[in-house]
Design an enzyme around this catalytic site. Structure first.
Site, short mmCIF file in Angstrom:
data_model
loop_
_atom_site.label_atom_id
_atom_site.label_comp_id
_atom_site.label_asym_id
_atom_site.label_seq_id
_atom_site.Cartn_x
_atom_site.Cartn_y
_atom_site.Cartn_z
N ARG A 170 24.60 50.89 37.85
CA ARG A 170 23.94 52.18 37.56
C ARG A 170 24.00 52.52 36.07
NH1 ARG A 170 26.49 55.62 41.88
NH2 ARG A 170 25.81 54.63 43.81
N LYS A 189 36.08 41.24 49.83
CA LYS A 189 36.94 41.94 50.75
C LYS A 189 37.20 43.35 50.20
CE LYS A 189 41.42 41.87 50.47
NZ LYS A 189 41.95 42.65 49.36
N HIS A 240 39.96 35.14 48.52
CA HIS A 240 40.31 34.21 47.44
C HIS A 240 41.59 33.42 47.74
CE1 HIS A 240 42.94 37.52 46.24
NE2 HIS A 240 43.59 36.67 45.49
N LYS A 242 43.15 29.04 46.97
CA LYS A 242 44.31 28.64 46.17
C LYS A 242 44.64 27.19 46.48
CE LYS A 242 46.26 33.27 45.78
NZ LYS A 242 46.12 33.53 44.34
N GLU A 289 54.79 40.76 45.76
CA GLU A 289 54.24 41.02 44.42
C GLU A 289 55.19 41.90 43.63
OE1 GLU A 289 49.84 41.63 44.21
OE2 GLU A 289 50.15 42.27 46.27
N ASP A 341 44.80 45.64 53.14
CA ASP A 341 44.63 44.96 51.85
C ASP A 341 45.09 43.50 51.90
OD1 ASP A 341 44.02 45.04 49.02
OD2 ASP A 341 46.17 44.93 48.65
N HIS A 373 44.29 37.79 53.88
CA HIS A 373 45.11 36.72 53.30
C HIS A 373 46.24 36.26 54.23
CE1 HIS A 373 42.94 38.06 49.89
NE2 HIS A 373 43.78 38.95 49.45
N LYS A 415 54.23 45.41 47.59
CA LYS A 415 54.09 45.62 46.15
C LYS A 415 55.44 46.03 45.59
CE LYS A 415 49.36 45.89 46.04
NZ LYS A 415 48.70 44.75 45.43
C1 BG6 Z 1 43.94 41.18 46.60
C2 BG6 Z 1 44.56 42.51 46.93
O1 BG6 Z 1 43.06 40.79 47.60
O2 BG6 Z 1 44.96 40.21 46.47
C3 BG6 Z 1 45.57 42.92 45.87
O3 BG6 Z 1 43.54 43.50 47.01
C4 BG6 Z 1 46.58 41.82 45.68
O4 BG6 Z 1 46.20 44.13 46.22
C5 BG6 Z 1 45.89 40.50 45.44
O5 BG6 Z 1 47.37 42.17 44.58
C6 BG6 Z 1 46.89 39.36 45.41
O6 BG6 Z 1 46.22 38.20 45.03
P1 BG6 Z 1 46.84 37.22 43.95
O7 BG6 Z 1 45.89 36.10 43.88
O8 BG6 Z 1 46.96 38.00 42.69
O9 BG6 Z 1 48.18 36.86 44.51
#
Ligand code: BG6
Length: 521
Positions: free
Chosen positions: A64, A182, A212, A216, A250, A269, A274, A373
């Protein structure tokens, strides 16, 4: 003390390199947003520096914001330079020449409403001609999830899903692929609805649902490792495996994504996508061939075999947490004090979940999943805990207990396999001790996961993307639990773990009930 033996991967065969894809036009919706800046453009830059992009291609960003192509190129240049300064997306160093090669292919168009989509496609036609993109188009939805439905409809109505049909040689002349980021929906109902909208315009072979994690390197190696070595499959079952632990820990907090995270929480999330994907790759049966349909089919069967979770007995299988303030590299605020987060938020930033796969292979083997987290360390791994030996002949020397074997598939930060065995310690006395065999899978910079996904989408390979059935099966499992957690008052219960710690005590209790403990973080 474990003796560590390091085995390294042999030299990479030239045939392991990616093939350059055919020419394409990549449309990015939400082109001035965070995802484009942090992931998509740096990945395209990485692909270009590795000479993995074709000679002819075009990238059309849209959004936009009323900016012109020159301003867009400037914004993207900054984004790639930032990625280079942090090695984000595998970008090491910024090369002006390589950037200019990519920048020359970047264009921007402002989108002002549903009607502007067909205008955009029409305006692109001469550019596609100029850049010889052979009418191959990828539509990448890097917009907020709430906008997915509208963008898909607008594209569909503008005729974007139309593919150019095979020529006499039987080759498709121009493809149209759509990539949906996602989270794919926020519960079973919305995921079904989104699948319905997509199917209204696009065929399943055109739809790429992102995860994603599947891209990996070590995650992809799970299947290679399991199904190309005959020594693992015979013990990959409830006769030999005691339990499995899957961790995605994380150190980062929610960064600048408070608004999104408040709506999402850790179960949406990280778990719906994942974490469940890591479980399915660990637990699935060998398909007869390594093809997209067969592999996705086997992954789905695992999801459908997981014992349904009873929302009225959540203490049996779920532990939730939210981080409070703590010390990591300096003081970090509590989740409730992060920008765009409610001071009374009941959103979980940590979850530990016990799942049971009810089939012949896995009956009685719990899968413990945890993700959170602001934990003590960044760690992604799948750890297979084998059963102890049935009888020890070394009682006189070691007592009754011999540590069982574990095999750990490490996804991040290091990409490696660790096997813990027992062996005689050197010396004249009989002493048993653990030996760690480390297989370092990858040294140096890997092709970043987003780069790999973009390449696969250009090549028309859907293996690393979720099917409609997979996303619906995972939502079917988790939706009742998510709804229940949202309906109970967790306000006074959170925060329940300190930033920088190993997570809430409740998660330890979940395993302790079964006489087990988490691997250290
Ligand atoms: C994302 C989540 O899909 O994956 C994030 O939305 C998360 O919250 C992330 O931090 C983790 O992916 P990676 O590749 O950084 O471990």
């Amino acid at each position: 003390m474990a003796v560590s033996t390091v085995l390294e991967a042999g030299p990479q065969a030239a045939s392991c390199e990616f093939e350059r894809p055919k020419p394409f036009n990549l449309f990015i919706f939400g082109a001035t947003g965070d995802l484009t800046k942090r992931k998509i453009l740096p990945s395209l830059y990485q692909l270009n520096t590795l000479s993995l992009l074709p000679e002819d291609f075009l990238i059309v960003g849209s959004g936009r914001q009323k900016i012109n192509t020159e301003q867009f190129r400037q914004q993207m240049r900054e984004a790639v330079r930032n990625a280079a300064s942090t090695s984000g997306e595998g970008v090491s160093g910024f090369n002006e020449g390589k950037w200019e090669e990519l920048a020359g292919r970047l264009h921007y168009m402002t989108l002002e409403g549903p009607g502007s989509y067909s205008g955009m496609l029409a305006q692109c036609a001469p550019l596609e001609e100029r850049y010889k993109t052979c009418r191959n188009r990828i539509f990448y939805l890097a917009v907020p999830p709430s906008a997915f439905g509208d963008v898909i409809k607008n594209l569909g109505e503008a005729g974007a899903a139309t593919e150019v049909f095979p020529d006499d040689a039987g080759e498709k002349k121009g493809y149209s692929h759509i990539v949906v980021e996602k989270p794919f929906g926020r519960d079973l109902e919305s995921a079904r609805k989104l699948n319905g909208i997509l199917r209204g315009y696009f065929k399943e072979e055109q739809i790429y649902r992102m995860d994603h994690f599947l891209a990996k390197e070590t995650v992809q190696n799970i299947l290679m490792f399991r199904f190309s070595n005959s020594i693992f499959e015979p013990v990959w079952n409830n006769h030999y495996i005691d339990h499995v632990q899957i961790t995605a820990a994380e150190t980062l907090g929610i960064e600048h994504r408070g608004g999104y995270y408040e709506e999402s929480g850790v179960l949406r999330d990280m778990f719906q996508n994942h974490m469940l994907h890591l479980l399915t790759l660990t637990a699935m049966e060998p398909p007869s061939v390594f093809s997209t349909g067969r592999v996705r089919g086997e992954r789905t069967k695992v999801l459908r075999s997981i014992k349904p979770l009873d929302p009225n007995g959540m203490d049996e299988f779920l532990a939730l947490g939210q981080y409070g303030k703590g010390r990591m590299d300096g003081d970090v605020p509590a989740y409730r004090n992060e920008p765009d987060v409610s001071p009374k938020s009941t959103t979980a930033t940590y979850a530990a979940l016990k799942l049971e796969v009810e089939n012949w292979r896995w009956r009685g083997v719990p899968f413990y999943l945890r993700s959170g987290k602001r934990l003590a360390s960044r760690r992604g791994e799948i750890s297979i805990h084998f059963k102890p030996v049935p009888h020890t002949i070394f009682r006189e020397y070691t007592g009754d207990k011999i540590e069982p074997n574990t095999l750990t598939l490490c996804i991040q930060p290091d990409e490696k396999l660790d096997l813990f065995l027992q062996a005689k310690q050197p010396g004249s006395r009989i002493c048993l001790g653990p030996v760690r065999l480390d297989y370092i899978y990858l040294k140096g910079i890997a092709t970043a996961d987003y780069a790999r996904i973009l390449l696969d989408c250009m090549q028309g390979d859907q293996m690393l993307f979720a099917s409609a059935e997979e996303v619906e099966a995972s939502w079917e499992l988790l939706t009742p639990v998510i709804k229940k957690t949202e309906s109970i008052g967790l306000k006074d219960f959170f925060p329940n773990y300190e930033a920088g710690s190993n997570g809430p005590a409740l998660a330890d209790a979940l395993l302790a009930k079964d006489g087990r403990a988490w691997d250290p973080l």
